[in-house]
Design a protein around this motif. Structure first.
Motif, PDB file in Angstrom:
ATOM      1  N   THR A 242      43.313  23.778 -14.309  1.00  0.00           N
ATOM      2  CA  THR A 242      43.095  23.518 -15.925  1.00  0.00           C
ATOM      3  C   THR A 242      42.560  22.034 -16.114  1.00  0.00           C
ATOM      4  OG1 THR A 242      45.515  22.624 -16.050  1.00  0.00           O
ATOM      5  CG2 THR A 242      45.179  25.001 -16.577  1.00  0.00           C
ATOM      6  N   LYS A 243      42.584  21.228 -15.184  1.00  0.00           N
ATOM      7  CA  LYS A 243      42.345  19.761 -15.512  1.00  0.00           C
ATOM      8  C   LYS A 243      41.253  19.303 -14.334  1.00  0.00           C
ATOM      9  CE  LYS A 243      46.904  18.390 -17.285  1.00  0.00           C
ATOM     10  NZ  LYS A 243      47.958  17.441 -16.945  1.00  0.00           N
ATOM     11  N   THR A 244      41.574  19.654 -13.265  1.00  0.00           N
ATOM     12  CA  THR A 244      40.602  19.068 -12.279  1.00  0.00           C
ATOM     13  C   THR A 244      39.082  20.013 -12.283  1.00  0.00           C
ATOM     14  OG1 THR A 244      42.350  18.449 -10.887  1.00  0.00           O
ATOM     15  CG2 THR A 244      40.066  18.336  -9.766  1.00  0.00           C
ATOM     16  N   ALA A 245      39.302  21.212 -12.214  1.00  0.00           N
ATOM     17  CA  ALA A 245      38.068  22.239 -12.001  1.00  0.00           C
ATOM     18  C   ALA A 245      37.647  22.196 -13.485  1.00  0.00           C
ATOM     19  CB  ALA A 245      38.548  23.649 -11.699  1.00  0.00           C
ATOM     20  N   LYS A 246      36.537  21.837 -13.631  1.00  0.00           N
ATOM     21  CA  LYS A 246      35.533  21.743 -15.096  1.00  0.00           C
ATOM     22  C   LYS A 246      34.390  22.864 -14.892  1.00  0.00           C
ATOM     23  CE  LYS A 246      38.028  18.274 -16.811  1.00  0.00           C
ATOM     24  NZ  LYS A 246      38.887  18.602 -17.732  1.00  0.00           N
ATOM     25  N   PHE A 247      34.349  23.487 -15.917  1.00  0.00           N
ATOM     26  CA  PHE A 247      33.218  24.702 -16.194  1.00  0.00           C
ATOM     27  C   PHE A 247      32.090  24.251 -16.871  1.00  0.00           C
ATOM     28  CE2 PHE A 247      31.773  28.347 -18.722  1.00  0.00           C
ATOM     29  CZ  PHE A 247      31.006  28.984 -17.760  1.00  0.00           C
ATOM     30  N   LYS A 248      31.182  24.206 -16.306  1.00  0.00           N
ATOM     31  CA  LYS A 248      29.823  23.391 -16.804  1.00  0.00           C
ATOM     32  C   LYS A 248      28.991  24.486 -17.241  1.00  0.00           C
ATOM     33  CE  LYS A 248      30.030  19.307 -13.710  1.00  0.00           C
ATOM     34  NZ  LYS A 248      29.449  18.189 -12.942  1.00  0.00           N
ATOM     35  N   GLU A 249      28.594  24.390 -18.319  1.00  0.00           N
ATOM     36  CA  GLU A 249      27.538  25.272 -19.081  1.00  0.00           C
ATOM     37  C   GLU A 249      26.088  24.683 -18.984  1.00  0.00           C
ATOM     38  OE1 GLU A 249      28.914  28.079 -22.241  1.00  0.00           O
ATOM     39  OE2 GLU A 249      30.203  26.459 -22.317  1.00  0.00           O
ATOM     40  N   VAL A 250      25.355  24.962 -17.846  1.00  0.00           N
ATOM     41  CA  VAL A 250      24.046  24.164 -18.249  1.00  0.00           C
ATOM     42  C   VAL A 250      23.188  24.491 -19.458  1.00  0.00           C
ATOM     43  CG1 VAL A 250      23.806  24.071 -15.671  1.00  0.00           C
ATOM     44  CG2 VAL A 250      22.947  25.991 -16.319  1.00  0.00           C
ATOM     45  N   ILE A 251      23.235  25.794 -19.481  1.00  0.00           N
ATOM     46  CA  ILE A 251      22.709  26.577 -20.717  1.00  0.00           C
ATOM     47  C   ILE A 251      24.053  27.003 -21.572  1.00  0.00           C
ATOM     48  CG2 ILE A 251      21.121  27.958 -21.950  1.00  0.00           C
ATOM     49  CD1 ILE A 251      19.815  25.823 -20.602  1.00  0.00           C
ATOM     50  N   PRO A 252      24.330  26.974 -22.882  1.00  0.00           N
ATOM     51  CA  PRO A 252      25.346  27.342 -23.395  1.00  0.00           C
ATOM     52  C   PRO A 252      25.438  29.042 -23.346  1.00  0.00           C
ATOM     53  CG  PRO A 252      24.753  25.671 -24.882  1.00  0.00           C
ATOM     54  CD  PRO A 252      23.385  25.800 -23.808  1.00  0.00           C
ATOM     55  N   ILE A 253      26.395  29.730 -22.797  1.00  0.00           N
ATOM     56  CA  ILE A 253      26.685  30.825 -22.761  1.00  0.00           C
ATOM     57  C   ILE A 253      27.393  31.397 -24.024  1.00  0.00           C
ATOM     58  CG2 ILE A 253      27.786  32.736 -21.530  1.00  0.00           C
ATOM     59  CD1 ILE A 253      27.331  30.927 -19.044  1.00  0.00           C
ATOM     60  N   THR A 254      26.428  32.250 -24.662  1.00  0.00           N
ATOM     61  CA  THR A 254      26.865  32.961 -25.926  1.00  0.00           C
ATOM     62  C   THR A 254      27.915  34.003 -26.009  1.00  0.00           C
ATOM     63  OG1 THR A 254      24.660  33.980 -26.380  1.00  0.00           O
ATOM     64  CG2 THR A 254      25.176  31.820 -27.141  1.00  0.00           C
ATOM     65  N   ASP A 255      27.850  34.797 -24.657  1.00  0.00           N
ATOM     66  CA  ASP A 255      28.521  35.975 -24.536  1.00  0.00           C
ATOM     67  C   ASP A 255      29.708  35.683 -23.987  1.00  0.00           C
ATOM     68  OD1 ASP A 255      29.273  38.594 -23.611  1.00  0.00           O
ATOM     69  OD2 ASP A 255      27.249  39.189 -22.837  1.00  0.00           O
ATOM     70  N   SER A 256      30.813  35.964 -25.043  1.00  0.00           N
ATOM     71  CA  SER A 256      31.981  35.674 -24.692  1.00  0.00           C
ATOM     72  C   SER A 256      32.627  36.635 -23.431  1.00  0.00           C
ATOM     73  CB  SER A 256      33.052  35.917 -25.995  1.00  0.00           C
ATOM     74  OG  SER A 256      32.899  37.420 -26.396  1.00  0.00           O
ATOM     75  N   GLU A 257      32.257  37.937 -23.507  1.00  0.00           N
ATOM     76  CA  GLU A 257      32.700  38.672 -22.169  1.00  0.00           C
ATOM     77  C   GLU A 257      32.040  37.985 -20.854  1.00  0.00           C
ATOM     78  OE1 GLU A 257      32.262  43.301 -20.566  1.00  0.00           O
ATOM     79  OE2 GLU A 257      31.175  42.763 -22.618  1.00  0.00           O
ATOM     80  N   LEU A 258      30.802  37.402 -20.844  1.00  0.00           N
ATOM     81  CA  LEU A 258      30.529  36.939 -19.590  1.00  0.00           C
ATOM     82  C   LEU A 258      31.360  35.553 -19.309  1.00  0.00           C
ATOM     83  CD1 LEU A 258      28.417  36.489 -17.414  1.00  0.00           C
ATOM     84  CD2 LEU A 258      26.861  35.543 -19.045  1.00  0.00           C
ATOM     85  N   ARG A 259      31.404  34.596 -20.260  1.00  0.00           N
ATOM     86  CA  ARG A 259      32.089  33.449 -20.006  1.00  0.00           C
ATOM     87  C   ARG A 259      33.654  34.271 -19.710  1.00  0.00           C
ATOM     88  NH1 ARG A 259      32.747  28.603 -22.917  1.00  0.00           N
ATOM     89  NH2 ARG A 259      30.871  29.171 -24.256  1.00  0.00           N
ATOM     90  N   GLN A 260      34.272  34.949 -20.241  1.00  0.00           N
ATOM     91  CA  GLN A 260      35.613  35.141 -19.658  1.00  0.00           C
ATOM     92  C   GLN A 260      35.535  35.682 -18.017  1.00  0.00           C
ATOM     93  OE1 GLN A 260      36.968  38.719 -19.015  1.00  0.00           O
ATOM     94  NE2 GLN A 260      38.725  38.013 -18.488  1.00  0.00           N
ATOM     95  N   LYS A 261      34.455  36.646 -17.869  1.00  0.00           N
ATOM     96  CA  LYS A 261      34.562  37.165 -16.501  1.00  0.00           C
ATOM     97  C   LYS A 261      34.305  36.031 -15.494  1.00  0.00           C
ATOM     98  CE  LYS A 261      34.109  41.188 -16.203  1.00  0.00           C
ATOM     99  NZ  LYS A 261      35.041  42.010 -15.994  1.00  0.00           N
ATOM    100  N   ILE A 262      33.362  35.019 -15.818  1.00  0.00           N
ATOM    101  CA  ILE A 262      33.187  33.931 -14.879  1.00  0.00           C
ATOM    102  C   ILE A 262      34.513  32.982 -14.880  1.00  0.00           C
ATOM    103  CG2 ILE A 262      32.063  31.718 -14.558  1.00  0.00           C
ATOM    104  CD1 ILE A 262      29.618  32.801 -16.350  1.00  0.00           C
ATOM    105  N   HIS A 263      35.167  32.714 -15.862  1.00  0.00           N
ATOM    106  CA  HIS A 263      36.464  32.167 -15.514  1.00  0.00           C
ATOM    107  C   HIS A 263      37.517  32.876 -14.696  1.00  0.00           C
ATOM    108  CE1 HIS A 263      35.899  28.648 -18.114  1.00  0.00           C
ATOM    109  NE2 HIS A 263      35.671  29.472 -19.192  1.00  0.00           N
ATOM    110  N   GLN A 264      37.379  34.211 -14.986  1.00  0.00           N
ATOM    111  CA  GLN A 264      38.328  35.144 -14.206  1.00  0.00           C
ATOM    112  C   GLN A 264      38.172  34.992 -12.819  1.00  0.00           C
ATOM    113  OE1 GLN A 264      38.431  39.533 -14.539  1.00  0.00           O
ATOM    114  NE2 GLN A 264      40.220  39.599 -15.212  1.00  0.00           N
TER     115      GLN A 264
END
Length: 819
Positions: A242-264
């Motif tokens: 939650t604190k050390t690992a940071k999710f970087k979006e080089v280009i904003p991802i608008t698809d919420s399903e894709l974003r959730q899948k990447i985190h999971q």
């Protein structure tokens, strides 16, 4: 069925409960009369002997594990396992076993393990509740942990427990208890929850994973796995995620399903790689479904990104935009690197489409830009991306660079950018350069080049590479072996310290990599590399590195020459002998003294190969020019063997010559010196295909140059009076005690040298004679320059006249080899 699908390893379980490998073979199932039933047969792949013959018993419990393992017990304390190379082979044998036992091949075990409790459960109707779960309360956690742990040894009971957990929504209740235990600091309860959650993961059920890895539950699952009872303090995995690992979006991802899948996917990968221990190969593969879960997540992510052309176009636009700042560009390149890594999970057809999409969007021109940037991180990531592309399709990369060559200068060609990155690698160990060298070797490997009806990729690309790129690759080699860097001192006593060679370790490593590539070219490119070596006099430059203080670099140079000689190509052989290119090799051997090391062995092997393969032109050159310096080396018989081969060939040629009518011999050889010189010029000015016509008698016109008579004595007797440098250019003693050759490569005959001097020099440089007749023959002195276009060793014709100074021509004894 292919052999690889049938390929298996046979294992048995020993008394220490360890699996022993009994061998590798090919499995089949067939009826065996002796056993009265269908049996599994495994024959060794080495000799066809029978490794296993096991009847498929109707009541034996066969277990299928990890998609490639079948395990069963033949008798008490005798367990067997077949480990298949491919899943398809395992599936086919499993179907045969299930067919014999009348089972559905979808099951993972054909019979339940023999336990009284399990037998009782199996007798119950399938519709009845199979396992009663304790109520989800704090005081029941120990009982729940014992239950989950106990079922892991039985595949069928695991199935029943998974079904019960799924039906009752039990996992979410357990995770609520976890929050209660953590708030109460109930360490014992937290330890039980660790065992419970770990055991549920080992049930290996995708339906349970969907619940556990949902956004609602996954962090609590990670929290439970922090409280390993074997650790004195809990780990802090949640804090890292939650604190050390940071999710970087080089280009904003608008698809919420894709974003959730990447985190999971990231979090589940963390659980598998960091939190859970790696199970041993013969434990039941509790985590195979977890691996599949991650795999299919990655496939989904790649597919969703690939379909969003607007997103990828924006990434490429920013990557190649000069206005993009360095940090942003670094993030973009790292994104593509991870994107390509994920693509490796795709099926071949989908991966094909993925890379074609990248090529269409302009990945190669983009890489050309970023690989030339100063930022080391960006270059490293770009190199990784380039490696994925080369591994996927070398032809695609080759096609791009050849099209690019029609519009761009050589300096900015993609392959030249890659070569320059290899040359300019700042890593002391040249890690990046080694990776790039491997990619270059793949690109120039003819084995993966296509040939079609309309064009041949091999000829087109190699013409391009040698015209546009080879000069960039060899630039460091030529620069470090240039005349101004390799000043040679011809004074007596000169040693290899007089030759300035690159002594910087990093430079030496780089030159070794370049030589490795050039050696590869010698083996695989024949025509193109041969022209390049001849035109650039490349071997002479390479052999300067025999003086390097870095033995590995000297060995690389020697290996390059060894590959050339290994081709047994007379064009190369003439080039070596006319250039006197054995000199630096022999000097290196003599400078090495009596040390028994890799350099010594490699040089000896080179000469042994020449002896064994009976390469006549090289044998004549070595014996006539260097035998005095080498004859004292007696710990191997290589050099004496070369001398023997040389003398045998001379005798054979003398016998051939004697069979020619005497009138032809007298007419051919009784000429004055001027006529002989004119004949020599005419002979060596002939085309390669017509060599020998001006010299041999009419009866031998069609003979190859290797079959020319091996004694040129009459011819050489006439020339002796015109040579001036013989005496000065004798092998010179080095400080190490060996001889140092300082051969002259330019013709500078002087008049007025008396016959005695000429005869004396010839005697000192001729090979020792083994019989009376051969003592009359004088070899070409090392200092005598070979005429233009001459062949190796200038083999001599015997003289019919007696030699009054025969005693003068006996060779002087060579001093012992220095230590």
């Amino acid at each position: 069925m292919s052999d690889t699908r049938r390929r298996v390893k046979v294992y048995t379980l020993n008394e220490d409960r360890q699996w022993d490998d009994r061998g590798t073979g090919h499995v089949s199932s067939s009826y065996v009369e002796r056993l009265k039933g269908m049996s599994l047969l495994v024959r060794a792949e080495s000799d066809g002997s029978l490794l296993l013959e096991s009847k498929i018993n109707p009541n034996t419990a066969y277990q299928k594990q990890q998609d490639t393992l079948i395990v069963w017990s033949e008798a008490e304390n005798y367990d067997l396992a077949l480990s298949f190379q491919e899943k398809a082979g395992c599936d086919e044998i499993w179907e045969k076993i299930c067919q014999v036992q009348g089972k559905d091949p979808s099951v993972e075990v054909t019979q339940d393990l023999i336990e009284s409790e399990e037998e009782h459960i199996e007798e119950m109707p399938e519709t009845s509740p199979l396992i009663d779960l304790p109520t989800c309360e704090l005081n029941k956690l120990e009982e729940i942990a014992d239950l989950v742990t106990s079922v892991l040894s039985s595949p069928i009971r695991r199935e029943k427990l998974a079904l019960a957990l799924e039906n009752e929504g039990y996992i979410k209740k357990l995770l609520q208890l976890f929050q209660v235990c953590e708030n109460l600091e109930n360490t014992e309860g937290l330890h039980h929850l660790y065992e419970i959650i770990r055991g549920i993961l080992f049930l290996n059920k995708a339906t349970l994973f969907e619940v556990m890895f949902s956004d609602e539950c996954i962090m609590d699952v990670v929290g439970c796995l922090e409280y390993d009872p074997s650790l004195s303090q809990p780990k802090r995995h949640r804090e890292f995620l939650t604190k050390t690992a940071k999710f970087k979006e080089v280009i904003p991802i608008t698809d919420s399903e894709l974003r959730q899948k990447i985190h999971q996917t990231y979090r589940v990968q963390y659980i598998q790689d960091i939190i859970l221990p790696t199970p041993s190969v013969f434990e039941e593969n509790f985590l195979s479904t977890l691996t599949s879960f991650i795999f299919f997540n990655k496939v989904e992510i790649v597919s969703m990104l690939q379909e969003d052309e607007k997103f990828l176009s924006e990434v490429f636009a920013q990557l190649t935009d000069e206005a993009t700042d360095d940090d942003k560009r670094c993030e973009l390149v790292n994104f593509f690197k991870e994107f390509c890594a994920f693509s490796q999970t795709l099926q071949p057809q989908n991966r094909d489409a993925f890379f074609k999409t990248l090529a269409k969007l302009g990945i190669l021109p983009a890489l050309e830009i970023v690989m030339g940037m100063d930022d080391l991180q960006v270059r490293s990531a770009a190199t990784d991306i380039f490696s994925y592309l080369v591994e996927f399709s070398p032809s695609m990369v080759r096609e791009f660079v050849m099209q690019e060559a029609q519009q761009s200068d050589d300096d900015i060609l993609l392959i030249n950018v890659v070569i320059e990155q290899m040359i300019c690698d700042t890593d002391p160990e040249l890690g990046g350069a080694v990776q790039l060298m491997g990619l270059l070797r793949t690109l120039i490997d003819p084995e993966n080049m296509l040939a079609t009806a309309n064009k041949t990729e091999k000829s087109e690309f190699l013409n391009f590479f040698y015209n546009h790129c080879m000069h960039v690759l060899t630039a460091p080699l030529l620069a470090n072996t240039a005349e101004d860097k390799c000043e040679k001192d011809a004074v007596v006593g000169s040693t290899k310290s007089n030759t300035i060679c690159p002594d910087n370790y990093q430079t030496a490593q780089l030159l070794a990599l370049i030589l490795e590539l050039l050696t590869f070219c010698v083996e695989h490119h024949t025509y193109h590399i041969k022209n390049y070596i001849m035109n650039k006099d490349l071997l002479r430059r390479v052999l300067v590195l025999m003086n390097s203080k870095h033995t590995f670099l000297a060995l690389c140079a020697l290996r390059f020459m060894r590959r050339i000689i290994g081709l047994k190509d007379e064009f190369y052989n003439r080039y070596i002998t006319k250039g006197n290119l054995f000199e630096p090799v022999i000097n290196a051997l003599l400078d090495n003294g009596t040390r028994y090391n890799l350099l010594n062995s490699a040089v000896i092997e080179l000469f042994e190969f020449i002896r064994v393969e009976d390469i006549k032109s090289l044998i004549a050159h070595i014996v006539e020019n260097f035998y005095n310096a080498l004859e004292s080396i007696e710990y191997v018989q290589t050099f004496k063997g070369l001398k023997t081969k040389y003398e045998q060939e001379k005798d054979r040629q003398s016998q051939k010559l004697n069979s020619v009518p005497s009138i032809l011999r007298s007419n051919r050889f009784r000429r004055d010196a001027r006529a002989l010189e004119e004949d020599e010029e005419m002979w060596f000015n002939e085309d390669e295909e017509e060599e020998g016509e001006a010299v041999v008698p009419p009866v031998e016109k069609s003979k190859q140059e290797d079959d020319f008579p091996d004694s040129y004595e009459k011819f050489m007797e006439t020339k002796k009076a015109k040579e001036s440098e013989d005496k000065e250019n004798l092998p010179k003693r080095t400080s190490a005690g060996g001889f140092k050759f300082t051969f002259s490569h330019s013709a500078s005959p002087a008049n007025g040298v008396n016959g005695a001097n000429s005869k004396s020099v010839a005697a000192q440089t001729s090979p020792a004679s083994s019989n009376g007749s051969s003592s009359k023959n004088t070899a070409l002195s090392p200092s005598v320059p070979a005429p233009k276009g001459s062949l190796v060793g200038l083999v001599d014709y015997p003289d019919d006249e007696d030699d009054d100074e025969e005693e003068e021509t006996s060779p002087r004894k060579r001093p012992r080899l220095g230590s």
